[in-house]
Structure formats: C-alpha cells, structure tokens
Write an enzyme that holds these catalytic residues in place. Structure first.
Site, PDB file in Angstrom:
ATOM      1  N   ASN A  72       0.819  -1.224   0.000  1.00  0.00           N
ATOM      2  CA  ASN A  72       0.000   0.000   0.000  1.00  0.00           C
ATOM      3  C   ASN A  72       0.851   1.272   0.000  1.00  0.00           C
ATOM      4  O   ASN A  72       0.301   2.373  -0.064  1.00  0.00           O
ATOM      5  CB  ASN A  72      -0.921   0.005   1.225  1.00  0.00           C
ATOM      6  CG  ASN A  72      -0.145  -0.024   2.534  1.00  0.00           C
ATOM      7  OD1 ASN A  72       1.054  -0.311   2.553  1.00  0.00           O
ATOM      8  ND2 ASN A  72      -0.809   0.272   3.627  1.00  0.00           N
ATOM      9  N   LYS A  73       2.166   1.163   0.061  1.00  0.00           N
ATOM     10  CA  LYS A  73       2.998   2.358   0.164  1.00  0.00           C
ATOM     11  C   LYS A  73       3.194   3.020  -1.208  1.00  0.00           C
ATOM     12  O   LYS A  73       2.750   2.500  -2.224  1.00  0.00           O
ATOM     13  CB  LYS A  73       4.342   1.995   0.818  1.00  0.00           C
ATOM     14  CG  LYS A  73       4.196   1.478   2.264  1.00  0.00           C
ATOM     15  CD  LYS A  73       3.536   2.491   3.162  1.00  0.00           C
ATOM     16  CE  LYS A  73       3.579   2.283   4.653  1.00  0.00           C
ATOM     17  NZ  LYS A  73       3.367   1.002   5.281  1.00  0.00           N
ATOM     18  N   ILE A  74       3.891   4.143  -1.221  1.00  0.00           N
ATOM     19  CA  ILE A  74       3.995   4.925  -2.469  1.00  0.00           C
ATOM     20  C   ILE A  74       4.730   4.136  -3.551  1.00  0.00           C
ATOM     21  O   ILE A  74       4.395   4.220  -4.726  1.00  0.00           O
ATOM     22  CB  ILE A  74       4.599   6.321  -2.197  1.00  0.00           C
ATOM     23  CG1 ILE A  74       4.469   7.220  -3.423  1.00  0.00           C
ATOM     24  CG2 ILE A  74       6.045   6.243  -1.710  1.00  0.00           C
ATOM     25  CD1 ILE A  74       4.564   8.702  -3.104  1.00  0.00           C
TER      26      ILE A  74
END
Ligand code: PLP
Length: 387
Positions: free
Chosen positions: A193-195
């Site tokens: 879910n991170k950038i």
C-alpha cells in the site's frame, strides 16, 4: 485484482510500471533466486541515490528494519523508547519485541506528528523518574514531515538517538533534504500500500558504515567469520530477496512521477472538495520548508459546533466510510492512536487530546497513483452525498 472488484476504488493499491518485469525476469533467467544478487545491490544503490544517505540495507519489511534499527541504537529489555501515539502499530511493535517499553507522546495539530513541547515534557519527566529514554522514534505520518528543527535540537540537547520511521514518507522532503536521512538510522517500507512497493519489503538507511555492516550481519542470522557456522549473537532472517528487489528497482525509477501524482491527487481533492456545497472538511496544509509526498490524502471533518442544537446529526467518519462503501469506494479512518489500543494500555502517555481528536474526525481518501479524474470525481460525488 479479482474480477468482481473491477470498479472498486482502493485506498492505495500497488501501481507497477514497465520495467519491474525486466529486472525480475533477468533474476530468474540468471538463476539469481538466492536472496542476495545484483537486483538487491542495485535496489540499495537506487535508495541511497534517492535519499542521499550513504548506506542502505534492503530488508523483508519496514517492521524488520525498525526492529534492527532499535537493536543498533542499543535498545534492550527494560529500556524506554519515545514514540508518537498517532502512528501505525508497526512503529511500536518492535519496541515490544525487544522487551522495552514505549513512552507515547501526543501529536501537534498542524503536521499531526509528534509534538515537540510534549516530547520535551516526556523526556524531562522520564529522566526525573530515573530513566533516560534510550531512543526516539520519529514518524512522518501520511508523508508529512514532522517538526524537524525543534525535534532535532531537542534530541541533540539530550543526546537521544533518532530512528526515523519514514515508511510513509519516501520522496518527502524538509528544506529540500529527503526524509529518512535525518536520523541515526532511517526506515522505509515497500509494503503493497505504500507509495512504491516490492509487494512486501523494507529498507534501513544510515550514514554510519559500521551500523550498515551490523545490519547486514544481524539480517542474515548473525554468522561470525568462520568456515563453519559459528554464532555468538541472536540473528534474524530479514534480508529482501533478489527477486523482490527486482520489482523495487523498477519502482524506484518511478519515485518522482509517483510523488508528483500523489501531490496532484491531493490538490485535486483540495480544490474540488472546497467547491462542494455543505462539505465541511479540512485538508492539512504544508508548513514552510515541508514537501509531503501526500502518500494518502486525508480529510478532517469539522469539529462539533458547541452552539449546535443537541442531537443535531453530525457527519462522522464512520457514516462517510459506510456511504462510500455503498459506492464500492474504500476509505479508512486515520490510525487509531496507540495509547488507546488494548495492546499498549500500560504504556506511559504524554498528552493525548490532539491525536484522539484527529482520530475521531479524520478519514483517508483513495489516493492511488493510477486514479483517473473520473474516479476522483466519483469519490467527490459520493462524499457530497454525506453532507
Ligand atoms: C507501513 C508502515 C510500517 C511498516 O512497514 P511494513 O513494511 O508494512 O512492515 C511502519 N511504520 C509506518 C508508519 C508504516 O506506515
């Protein structure tokens, strides 16, 4: 993504580019399936270049990086570690792995990150109670830089080493300097879910060559130098695989683009939500010198009006979340403060009103970099229905 979810809008799904497959393919073709390999060293070099930090060790998760980082800073059983209450549980779990105690500190209302005044109060009080905290974990929530000048000065004054949890802040900057490069050790996450993502992964960065060497040692079962297997310390199996690092290499090339897009999504929401009649939400501005990667766009519903008729229905984050869910749009409350979690009931806490208030009023909106204008409008229209 499952086919029945074709029109579901997720909060922050993975967004792959065109080159990840080439690196993964090359690793398989060359039989570099064993953990170490050229993708791993390449990925680490890419992270060093993007953050300006001298050394990087790619690990299996951000949580693993925090765990090893705390060991490097000397945290052990019975120690206390300062930590913001307003963060994801992964920031604080490694404190418990080590038999240490988190000392939680409230947020300040502008950046939502650790409050420098409350932090000073906590340090002074812990010392007065007989134990100086061993380290400070500094978090930049949702990509927003914490109050760095005040916090760095305080940490220097009390000689507190900083573990910078920049899991959500890859690509953010303060006075042009990349976040993750301010602490004795910095941590990034490449969770799904991170950038940027490697599906699961993390990294520890440091300018100290000895600490980097020790990280590699601890992350690969702490093997002493000997022809046979010789061990004199507890070790871990925390290295990232060369296959996943291949995904990371492809992703790192996209960092600037992805930050730009997340910032555009934030601006879009900021402009368009303001235009919706009756929508009473606030978006956090950037303080001077701060550049957030805007990992997630977050909104705050306006506080309860003390003059309002009692019983007047107020829109709550939960009513908004449910309404968006009926449109197949995922949105989430802000992190629930850790001092309010059953897991941390016994931990000391300094302040608490600010982060508790943010939690009761805040929401994260879909912010994935593959979002189109049509999808953004879908979110805005669904939001407007709530007010
Ligand atoms: C995601 C996250 C972590 C943990 O990273 P993982 O790679 O999922 O283990 C730690 N701290 C914060 C603030 C995070 O958002």
């Amino acid at each position: 993504m499952r086919s029945q979810d074709h029109d579901r809008l997720f909060l922050s799904p993975p967004h792959l580019g065109r080159h990840e497959m080439n690196y993964v393919h090359k690793a398989i073709e060359d039989n570099w399936v064993a953990p170490a390999g050229p993708n791993l060293t390449g990925f680490e070099a890419d992270i060093c270049e993007a953050t300006g930090v001298a050394h990087c060790v790619a690990l299996s998760s951000g949580t693993a990086a925090i765990h090893l980082g705390l060991i490097l800073l000397g945290v052990g059983p019975g120690d206390e570690v300062l930590c913001p209450s307003f963060t994801f549980v992964a920031t604080a779990n490694p404190i418990l792995y080590l038999g240490a105690t988190p000392v939680f500190v409230d947020s300040e209302p502008d950046t939502w990150n650790i409050c420098p005044e409350r932090l000073r109060e906590a340090v002074v009080d812990r010392i007065a109670k007989g134990k100086k905290p061993k380290a400070l974990i500094l978090v930049h929530l949702y990509g927003m830089p914490a109050r760095l000048p005040e916090i760095l000065a305080l940490a220097a004054e009390y000689e507190l080493p900083i573990l910078e949890d920049a899991a959500e802040a890859l690509g953010s900057r303060f006075n042009k300097q990349p976040l993750g490069s301010f602490g004795t050790v910095g941590v990034f996450s490449f969770n799904g879910n991170k950038i940027l993502t490697t599906s699961g992964g993390g990294a520890l960065v440091t300018n100290d060559a000895e600490l980097a060497k020790k990280t590699r040692f601890l992350a690969t079962q702490a093997k002493d130098e000997a022809p046979h297997y010789q061990h004199s310390q507890v070790g871990y199996n925390y290295r990232l695989s060369n296959i996943l690092a291949g995904i990371g290499r492809g992703q790192m090339g996209l960092l600037e683009d992805r930050v730009k897009k997340r910032r555009e999504i934030f601006s879009w929401y900021q402009e368009n939500l303001a235009r919706l009649p009756g929508l009473s939400v606030a978006l956090a501005p950037e303080p001077a010198g701060s550049c957030s990667n805007r990992w997630l766009t977050t909104i705050l519903l306006k506080p309860a009006d003390p003059d309002a008729t009692p019983g007047t229905a107020l829109v709550t984050p939960e009513t908004v979340r449910r309404q968006l869910e009926t449109h197949n749009i995922e949105c989430r409350p802000l992190w629930k403060p850790l001092h309010l979690q059953p897991l941390f009931q016994a931990a000391p806490m300094y302040g608490g009103e600010v982060c508790a208030d943010l939690f009761t009023r805040g929401l994260c909106l879909p912010s994935g970099t593959a979002m189109t204008d049509v999808e953004l409008r879908r979110v805005a229209e669904a939001l407007a229905e709530c007010f």
